[in-house]
Design a protein around this motif. Structure first.
Motif, PDB file in Angstrom:
ATOM      1  N   LYS A 177       0.727  -1.141   0.034  1.00  0.00           N
ATOM      2  CA  LYS A 177       0.033  -0.097  -0.026  1.00  0.00           C
ATOM      3  C   LYS A 177       0.770   1.184   0.059  1.00  0.00           C
ATOM      4  O   LYS A 177       1.783   1.322   0.863  1.00  0.00           O
ATOM      5  N   LEU A 219       0.166   5.104  -6.064  1.00  0.00           N
ATOM      6  CA  LEU A 219       0.211   3.907  -6.816  1.00  0.00           C
ATOM      7  C   LEU A 219       1.221   3.505  -7.424  1.00  0.00           C
ATOM      8  O   LEU A 219       1.903   2.580  -7.587  1.00  0.00           O
ATOM      9  N   ASN A 245       3.808   0.520  -6.890  1.00  0.00           N
ATOM     10  CA  ASN A 245       3.989  -0.457  -7.995  1.00  0.00           C
ATOM     11  C   ASN A 245       5.627  -0.340  -8.320  1.00  0.00           C
ATOM     12  O   ASN A 245       6.015  -1.486  -8.440  1.00  0.00           O
ATOM     13  N   SER A 300      -2.015  -7.911  -3.879  1.00  0.00           N
ATOM     14  CA  SER A 300      -2.526  -6.561  -4.052  1.00  0.00           C
ATOM     15  C   SER A 300      -1.351  -5.522  -3.983  1.00  0.00           C
ATOM     16  O   SER A 300      -0.618  -5.644  -3.121  1.00  0.00           O
ATOM     17  N   GLU A 316      -1.896  -1.267  -4.115  1.00  0.00           N
ATOM     18  CA  GLU A 316      -2.942  -0.270  -4.152  1.00  0.00           C
ATOM     19  C   GLU A 316      -2.068   1.260  -3.603  1.00  0.00           C
ATOM     20  O   GLU A 316      -1.076   1.069  -3.158  1.00  0.00           O
ATOM     21  N   LEU A 330      -3.283   4.766  -2.019  1.00  0.00           N
ATOM     22  CA  LEU A 330      -4.289   5.331  -1.241  1.00  0.00           C
ATOM     23  C   LEU A 330      -4.140   6.813  -0.929  1.00  0.00           C
ATOM     24  O   LEU A 330      -4.967   7.389  -0.191  1.00  0.00           O
TER      25      LEU A 330
END
Length: 242
Positions: free
Chosen positions: A150, A175, A179, A197, A199, A201
């Motif tokens: 995150k 993001l 990544n 996952s 994400e 935020l």
């Protein structure tokens, strides 16, 4: 009968919360969570966890079954080892959290000031060194743990942008940074299927006061969570049943 069940539930939760404030390791906490047993306690734990922003709430998909004491202890023991290994990684802040199944998990926070230059998603040399060690000594030796990543920013606006545009740009940047961490971990041998996952935020869930420079620095961060995969839970259930 309902009153007795409720009292038992509250008592179990009280035992859990008081123990978390002490020196009990993840193995002990996991056993306690499991001993409280059942779905009702698991639901309560999940509710309590979700009220603590940034504490791992919502990490992992609930398996929908009660977790016994033996399973909680086995998973807690593995999480203790993963946590100890992560604590040896430079620039990593490590803590124990609770996942969606009420099981122990590990949260590793990397300060974006260490990972990235201002307004950039390109990893710094310090970042690559820390992430490489994190991959080799933690993730690649705990392949039965799932990983969630995150990214967050502070709430500072962007030059020549409206408030709404700044919020979106911060979301996009968070993001991109998440990544960047995910992609580099994969380059270091982490299986893409292990990272469940990624994400961004943005400004959500600040951990410090955005009105101060020190607070904004803490809010610019990437969090990596290690939690028990469904396979890991099933294997622990089989082992506990022997």
């Amino acid at each position: 009968m309902k009153g007795l069940k409720f009292c038992a539930l509250v008592l179990s939760a009280g035992m859990l919360l008081s123990s978390c404030g002490g020196n009990m390791n993840n193995t002990g906490k996991g056993s306690l969570i499991g001993a409280g047993g059942g779905a009702a306690l698991g639901t309560l734990i999940g509710t309590l966890a979700s009220s603590n922003k940034g504490k791992g709430a919502g990490i992992g998909a609930a398996v929908g079954v009660a977790v016994g004491a033996g399973v909680g202890a086995l998973i807690g023991k593995k999480m203790d080892k993963a946590k100890a290994a992560a604590q040896q990684v430079e620039n990593a802040q490590v803590e124990s959290v609770t996942d969606a199944n009420g099981l122990q998990a590990v949260k590793v926070t990397f300060d974006s000031g260490i990972l990235f230059n201002t307004s950039s998603s390109a990893l710094s040399s310090n970042a690559t060194a820390s992430l490489a060690k994190f991959a080799s000594t933690v993730l690649n030796v705990n392949k039965d743990m799932d990983v969630a990543i995150k990214g967050y920013t502070d709430n500072q606006g962007w030059k020549n942008s409206t408030a709404a545009q700044s919020v979106q740009k911060n979301m996009d940047l968070s993001l991109q940074r998440a990544n960047s961490v995910s992609n580099y971990l994969k380059q270091c041998g982490v299986s893409p299927t292990q990272i469940t996952s990624v994400e961004g935020l943005g400004e959500a869930d600040p951990v410090a006061d955005n009105s101060t420079a020190a607070g904004r620095e803490q809010n610019r961060r990437v969090e990596v969570y290690l939690y028990a995969s469904e396979k890991m839970i099933q294997e622990a259930q089989a082992q506990a049943g022997n």
